[in-house]
Design an enzyme around this catalytic site. Structure first.
Site, PDB file in Angstrom:
ATOM      1  N   HIS A 163     -10.112  -5.426  -3.334  1.00 34.80           N
ATOM      2  CA  HIS A 163      -8.792  -5.633  -2.727  1.00 34.80           C
ATOM      3  C   HIS A 163      -8.971  -6.047  -1.283  1.00 34.80           C
ATOM      4  O   HIS A 163      -9.899  -5.608  -0.598  1.00 34.80           O
ATOM      5  CB  HIS A 163      -7.919  -4.374  -2.816  1.00 34.80           C
ATOM      6  CG  HIS A 163      -8.585  -3.117  -2.351  1.00 34.80           C
ATOM      7  ND1 HIS A 163      -9.532  -2.447  -3.103  1.00 34.80           N
ATOM      8  CD2 HIS A 163      -8.455  -2.408  -1.208  1.00 34.80           C
ATOM      9  CE1 HIS A 163      -9.943  -1.381  -2.447  1.00 34.80           C
ATOM     10  NE2 HIS A 163      -9.311  -1.336  -1.279  1.00 34.80           N
ATOM     11  N   ASP A 186       0.851  -1.190   0.000  1.00 36.22           N
ATOM     12  CA  ASP A 186       0.000   0.000   0.000  1.00 36.22           C
ATOM     13  C   ASP A 186       0.893   1.249   0.000  1.00 36.22           C
ATOM     14  O   ASP A 186       1.903   1.304   0.696  1.00 36.22           O
ATOM     15  CB  ASP A 186      -0.911  -0.007   1.239  1.00 36.22           C
ATOM     16  CG  ASP A 186      -2.067   0.968   1.114  1.00 36.22           C
ATOM     17  OD1 ASP A 186      -3.214   0.521   0.992  1.00 36.22           O
ATOM     18  OD2 ASP A 186      -1.809   2.201   1.132  1.00 36.22           O
TER      19      ASP A 186
HETATM   20  P1  5GP Z   1      -9.734   1.372   0.301  1.00 36.20           P
HETATM   21  O1  5GP Z   1      -9.785   2.747   0.909  1.00 36.20           O
HETATM   22  O2  5GP Z   1     -10.467   1.333  -1.026  1.00 36.20           O
HETATM   23  O3  5GP Z   1     -10.128   0.260   1.215  1.00 36.20           O
HETATM   24  O4  5GP Z   1      -8.195   1.087   0.007  1.00 36.20           O
HETATM   25  C1  5GP Z   1      -7.500   1.671  -1.049  1.00 36.20           C
HETATM   26  C2  5GP Z   1      -6.041   1.626  -0.678  1.00 36.20           C
HETATM   27  O5  5GP Z   1      -5.303   1.899  -1.847  1.00 36.20           O
HETATM   28  C3  5GP Z   1      -5.631   2.681   0.361  1.00 36.20           C
HETATM   29  O6  5GP Z   1      -5.102   2.030   1.524  1.00 36.20           O
HETATM   30  C4  5GP Z   1      -4.592   3.531  -0.357  1.00 36.20           C
HETATM   31  O7  5GP Z   1      -3.527   3.924   0.470  1.00 36.20           O
HETATM   32  C5  5GP Z   1      -4.139   2.612  -1.482  1.00 36.20           C
HETATM   33  N1  5GP Z   1      -3.679   3.315  -2.671  1.00 36.20           N
HETATM   34  C6  5GP Z   1      -4.274   4.401  -3.256  1.00 36.20           C
HETATM   35  N2  5GP Z   1      -3.587   4.769  -4.353  1.00 36.20           N
HETATM   36  C7  5GP Z   1      -2.533   3.893  -4.458  1.00 36.20           C
HETATM   37  C8  5GP Z   1      -1.464   3.780  -5.406  1.00 36.20           C
HETATM   38  O8  5GP Z   1      -1.335   4.519  -6.380  1.00 36.20           O
HETATM   39  N3  5GP Z   1      -0.567   2.769  -5.189  1.00 36.20           N
HETATM   40  C9  5GP Z   1      -0.677   1.912  -4.124  1.00 36.20           C
HETATM   41  N4  5GP Z   1       0.258   0.982  -4.003  1.00 36.20           N
HETATM   42  N5  5GP Z   1      -1.689   2.000  -3.214  1.00 36.20           N
HETATM   43  C10 5GP Z   1      -2.605   2.982  -3.384  1.00 36.20           C
END
Ligand code: 5GP
Ligand code: ZN
Length: 113
Positions: A99, A30
């Site tokens: 994810h 992440d």
């Molecule tokens: P959600 O909020 O949808 O559960 O998780 C999305 C995750 O994607 C977040 O923890 C955020 O830090 C991660 N994330 C967002 N943009 C990127 C990126 O460009 N690269 C990576 N490796 N992680 C990302």
């Protein structure tokens, strides 16, 4: 999905630190870690969330869980870890490509926020 962030990571159009890859699953660090170990495990095919996973590709669930187990072993998360799959707006999902977060390396609080 050409405008999906994680589809673009799968294609290699956006860089990520890859930890695990198979024909159908990818895991990478992440970008904004919430724990000492914070890995995202995704299907390479675009599915929005666990509801779509169970509807359209239930056999992928096994491969995703198998990858999570392998990664937890590789990272030596022997004292435990948390798997999270935020789903929809109330679930706090910000990237709408399925994810699983693997969070480890510190004790996790409960209940989550
Ligand atoms: P959600 O909020 O949808 O559960 O998780 C999305 C995750 O994607 C977040 O923890 C955020 O830090 C991660 N994330 C967002 N943009 C990127 C990126 O460009 N690269 C990576 N490796 N992680 C990302
Ligand atoms: Zn996608």
């Amino acid at each position: 999905m050409s405008d999906c962030l994680f589809c673009n990571i799968v294609k290699g159009h956006i860089p990520a630190k890859r930890l695990f890859e198979s024909e159908s699953v990818l895991a990478f660090l992440d970008i904004d870690p919430k724990a000492p170990s914070h890995v995202l495990v995704i299907p390479k095919v675009h599915l929005a969330n666990v509801i779509e996973l169970s509807k359209y590709a239930p056999s992928l669930s096994f491969e995703l869980m198998d990858a999570i187990g392998s990664i937890a072993s590789t990272l030596n998360l022997t004292s435990g870890f948390r798997i999270v799959s935020n789903t929809g707006d109330d679930g706090g999902q910000t990237v709408h490509h399925l994810h699983f977060h693997i969070l480890g390396g510190r004790p996790m609080g409960w209940p989550p926020g």
